[in-house]
Motif scaffolding. Structure first.
Motif, short mmCIF file in Angstrom:
data_model
loop_
_atom_site.label_atom_id
_atom_site.label_comp_id
_atom_site.label_asym_id
_atom_site.label_seq_id
_atom_site.Cartn_x
_atom_site.Cartn_y
_atom_site.Cartn_z
N SER A 1 0.83 -1.21 0.00
CA SER A 1 0.00 0.00 0.00
C SER A 1 0.86 1.26 0.00
N VAL A 2 1.88 1.26 0.83
CA VAL A 2 2.77 2.44 0.90
C VAL A 2 3.48 2.61 -0.45
N ALA A 3 3.96 1.52 -1.01
CA ALA A 3 4.66 1.61 -2.30
C ALA A 3 3.73 2.13 -3.39
N ALA A 4 2.50 1.63 -3.42
CA ALA A 4 1.55 2.07 -4.45
C ALA A 4 1.19 3.53 -4.27
N MET A 5 1.02 3.95 -3.04
CA MET A 5 0.69 5.36 -2.78
C MET A 5 1.85 6.28 -3.17
N ARG A 6 3.06 5.83 -2.89
CA ARG A 6 4.23 6.63 -3.27
C ARG A 6 4.31 6.75 -4.79
N ASN A 7 4.05 5.64 -5.47
CA ASN A 7 4.07 5.67 -6.93
C ASN A 7 2.98 6.59 -7.48
N THR A 8 1.79 6.53 -6.88
CA THR A 8 0.70 7.40 -7.32
C THR A 8 1.09 8.87 -7.16
N MET A 9 1.74 9.19 -6.04
CA MET A 9 2.15 10.58 -5.82
C MET A 9 3.22 11.01 -6.84
N GLU A 10 4.12 10.09 -7.18
CA GLU A 10 5.15 10.44 -8.16
C GLU A 10 4.55 10.73 -9.53
N VAL A 11 3.60 9.88 -9.95
CA VAL A 11 2.95 10.10 -11.25
C VAL A 11 2.11 11.38 -11.20
N ALA A 12 1.40 11.58 -10.10
CA ALA A 12 0.56 12.78 -9.95
C ALA A 12 1.39 14.05 -10.08
N SER A 13 2.54 14.02 -9.44
CA SER A 13 3.42 15.17 -9.50
C SER A 13 3.96 15.37 -10.92
N ALA A 14 4.24 14.26 -11.60
CA ALA A 14 4.77 14.34 -12.98
C ALA A 14 3.76 14.93 -13.96
N ILE A 15 2.48 14.69 -13.74
CA ILE A 15 1.48 15.27 -14.65
C ILE A 15 0.98 16.62 -14.14
N GLY A 16 1.53 17.08 -13.04
CA GLY A 16 1.12 18.38 -12.50
C GLY A 16 -0.27 18.36 -11.89
N ALA A 17 -0.65 17.21 -11.33
CA ALA A 17 -1.97 17.10 -10.70
C ALA A 17 -2.05 17.98 -9.46
N ASP A 18 -3.28 18.33 -9.10
CA ASP A 18 -3.49 19.17 -7.92
C ASP A 18 -3.50 18.36 -6.63
N GLY A 19 -3.64 17.05 -6.78
CA GLY A 19 -3.63 16.25 -5.57
C GLY A 19 -3.81 14.77 -5.83
N VAL A 20 -3.42 13.99 -4.83
CA VAL A 20 -3.72 12.56 -4.79
C VAL A 20 -4.80 12.37 -3.73
N ILE A 21 -5.91 11.78 -4.15
CA ILE A 21 -7.03 11.53 -3.23
C ILE A 21 -6.98 10.05 -2.84
N PHE A 22 -7.11 9.78 -1.55
CA PHE A 22 -7.03 8.37 -1.14
C PHE A 22 -7.95 8.07 0.04
N HIS A 23 -8.29 6.80 0.15
CA HIS A 23 -9.02 6.30 1.31
C HIS A 23 -7.98 5.79 2.29
N VAL A 24 -8.06 6.19 3.53
CA VAL A 24 -7.04 5.82 4.51
C VAL A 24 -6.94 4.30 4.66
N GLY A 25 -8.11 3.67 4.73
CA GLY A 25 -8.14 2.22 4.89
C GLY A 25 -8.75 1.84 6.22
N SER A 26 -8.66 0.56 6.54
CA SER A 26 -9.31 0.02 7.73
C SER A 26 -8.30 -0.64 8.65
N HIS A 27 -8.50 -0.42 9.95
CA HIS A 27 -7.63 -1.09 10.92
C HIS A 27 -8.07 -2.54 11.13
N LEU A 28 -9.17 -2.92 10.49
CA LEU A 28 -9.67 -4.29 10.49
C LEU A 28 -9.88 -4.84 11.90
N GLY A 29 -10.33 -3.97 12.78
CA GLY A 29 -10.66 -4.41 14.14
C GLY A 29 -9.56 -4.16 15.17
N ALA A 30 -8.39 -3.75 14.71
CA ALA A 30 -7.27 -3.54 15.64
C ALA A 30 -7.46 -2.28 16.49
#
Ligand code: ZN
Ligand code: ZN
Length: 282
Positions: free
Chosen positions: A84-113
């Motif tokens: 997840s961290v690797a994919a998010m980092r990659n998304t941010m790199e591509v977003a920055s390369a295309i000059g996007a205004d932001g990366v939108i993401f769902h934080v995720g679930s602690h799955l009961g923890a």
């Protein structure tokens, strides 16, 4: 308001701009890779330049990248967390390369923890992604529908993330459907006024950088994330309270509706959203 949509970027990320223009979108959201796999797309760097050129030509003012739905930055298991961290980092790199205004993401679930354990995972992960952001490209937390241990289900939880990270390029994206199913009736003007006032005092209105505009198949407070086409769900015409709210008019507002046969937003959906918007801003 820049009414736009999530559009496909299959066949090259720059192809999204043509699709957005064809459907009459004034803002656009894309995935930076196939949403069904962890494997990142190997983009041709020339496509990044073409994206920026086409975007300027088309006059599209808001561009956002949505992270993979597979990502769970609160995952208790290391393999999912690391991917997840690797994919998010990659998304941010591509977003920055295309000059996007932001990366939108769902934080995720602690799955009961629990929230405390979840935050121990989420905060350092978000820090890593924020390191790759820049002044143009922010990281935006989307409010969740509130199902099964998902983090970001309330203004309080969004505020916790913003406060704990205290980062100048961290913002939020509010989804009308997620607000509704998490118990905030965005079709009621006083309720929406209250939410926006609270958001302003808790995290600052300048951190609200994008909106998702979706009708809902599932009832108020049901915590079920079921987007419906514009006007066809339980919000119906009263989606106009959200679309027409005076404090939201400078924001990009992107549809993530099923569209015809589940193929995603199309010209008809954008047309309906713009019509409702026009009626409620008269
Ligand atoms: Zn959304
Ligand atoms: Zn959703």
């Amino acid at each position: 308001m820049l009414i736009g949509a999530h559009v496909s970027s299959s066949g090259g990320i720059d192809s999204a701009i043509g699709r957005a223009v064809d459907m009459g979108a004034d803002s656009v959201q894309v995935f930076t890779q196939s949403p069904r796999t962890w494997r990142p797309t190997n983009h041709d760097p020339a496509a990044f330049d073409r994206f920026r050129e086409r975007r300027d030509e088309a006059g599209i003012d808001g561009v956002f990248c949505h992270a993979l739905y597979l990502c769970n930055l609160a995952a208790p298991k290391d393999d999912v967390y690391d991917k997840s961290v690797a994919a998010m980092r990659n998304t941010m790199e591509v977003a920055s390369a295309i000059g996007a205004d932001g990366v939108i993401f769902h934080v995720g679930s602690h799955l009961g923890a629990g929230m405390a354990k979840g935050l121990e995972r989420v905060l350092p992960a978000m820090e890593q992604v924020l390191e790759l952001s820049d002044d143009a490209t922010w990281l935006l937390v989307e409010n969740s529908a509130g199902a099964g241990g998902t983090i970001g289900r309330s203004l309080d939880e969004l505020t916790t993330l913003v406060d704990r990270l205290d980062h100048p390029r961290l913002g939020v994206c509010l989804d009308s459907c997620h607000l509704y199913v998490s118990g905030i009736d965005v079709t009621d003007r006083a309720t929406l006024d209250g939410l926006l006032d609270d958001l302003d005092s808790a995290i600052g209105f300048d951190r609200l950088r994008a909106l998702h505009v979706n009708d809902s198949k599932a009832p108020l407070g049901s915590n079920r994330d079921r987007h419906e086409n514009i006007g066809d769900g339980l919000l119906g015409e009263n989606l106009g309270v959200f679309l027409g709210h005076p404090r939201l008019q400078d924001l990009p507002a992107m549809l993530e509706v099923p569209g015809a046969d589940g193929h995603g937003p199309n010209a008809e959906e954008i047309r309906k959203a713009k019509e409702i918007h026009a009626r409620w801003t008269k």
